[in-house]
Design a protein around this motif. Sequence first.
Motif, mmCIF file in Angstrom:
data_model
loop_
_atom_site.group_PDB
_atom_site.id
_atom_site.type_symbol
_atom_site.label_atom_id
_atom_site.label_comp_id
_atom_site.label_asym_id
_atom_site.label_seq_id
_atom_site.Cartn_x
_atom_site.Cartn_y
_atom_site.Cartn_z
ATOM 1 N N TYR A 173 0.828 -1.210 0.000
ATOM 2 C CA TYR A 173 0.000 0.000 0.000
ATOM 3 C C TYR A 173 0.861 1.257 0.000
ATOM 4 O O TYR A 173 0.636 2.189 0.758
ATOM 5 N N ALA B 288 -1.544 5.804 -2.981
ATOM 6 C CA ALA B 288 -2.925 6.095 -2.591
ATOM 7 C C ALA B 288 -3.916 5.241 -3.375
ATOM 8 O O ALA B 288 -4.923 4.778 -2.826
ATOM 9 N N LEU C 212 -4.949 2.379 4.353
ATOM 10 C CA LEU C 212 -4.912 3.826 4.149
ATOM 11 C C LEU C 212 -3.797 4.474 4.972
ATOM 12 O O LEU C 212 -3.124 5.407 4.519
ATOM 13 N N THR D 258 -8.147 0.902 7.552
ATOM 14 C CA THR D 258 -7.293 1.970 8.067
ATOM 15 C C THR D 258 -5.825 1.567 8.030
ATOM 16 O O THR D 258 -4.947 2.416 7.900
ATOM 17 N N LEU E 136 -6.636 2.737 -1.652
ATOM 18 C CA LEU E 136 -8.069 2.967 -1.813
ATOM 19 C C LEU E 136 -8.756 1.742 -2.415
ATOM 20 O O LEU E 136 -9.853 1.365 -1.986
#
Length: 235
Positions: free
Chosen positions: A101, A104, A225, A222, A108
């Motif tokens: 990750y 972005a 992200l 979370t 997402l």
Amino acid sequence: MPSRTRSVWLLIGVIATLVATNVIAHFTSRWANLLAVPVAAVLLAIGTRLAGLQWREMGLSRSELRAGVIYALGAAVAVFGIVSVAVAIPATRQFFLNDRYDSASSALLAALVVIPLQTVLPEELMFRGVLQGALGRLFGVRGTLTLGAILFGFWHVSSSLGLTSGNQGLSDVLGSGVAAQIAGIAGAVAATAAAGLVLGWLRWRTTSLLAPVALHWALNATGALGAAVAWHLPR
């Protein structure tokens, strides 16, 4: 009331299905890795329902789902707040540096599509829905929650085999050898078992599958992200 013998066989069938699904998902093909868990979750729910497990026992009846709405919202908001603070603190930010990750867009996609459909919904349906319902026929609350949490922890052995090599923060702390890999797996099993205990309790407390689904999604989403943000902050 179903007979105890029938409930025992139901539980054995559920556990055997979970084991087979885990092996197929992690040690066969890429397509199996993508589809095995979601497909197995649906088939397991339908199969156990035909075998006599009620929607209410899985936390899926209309009244159970309505009961979990407030808890679901509260759990999601709390997790987002805690993770935001953790990412903002340099000492804890490093543990979010997951290679998967680092952008972005990938975070997402994972948070909104992959994590809900491939992980959260099927795992909650299988563990806090079907498994907890089957365990509840044979054990009291403590036994049900404890056994469910232990099985949920062991479910994550396969998925944590490369944990330290794909997380810079963990590699910095544990290293990258065999001992580090074993420590990473043990830590993942312990952490997911603890999470399973909380998710199971939330399912029992609210009688609803919706609340643990929201908490599970919030924790995983979370994390993704937070990783995307952490990669773009000073280290």
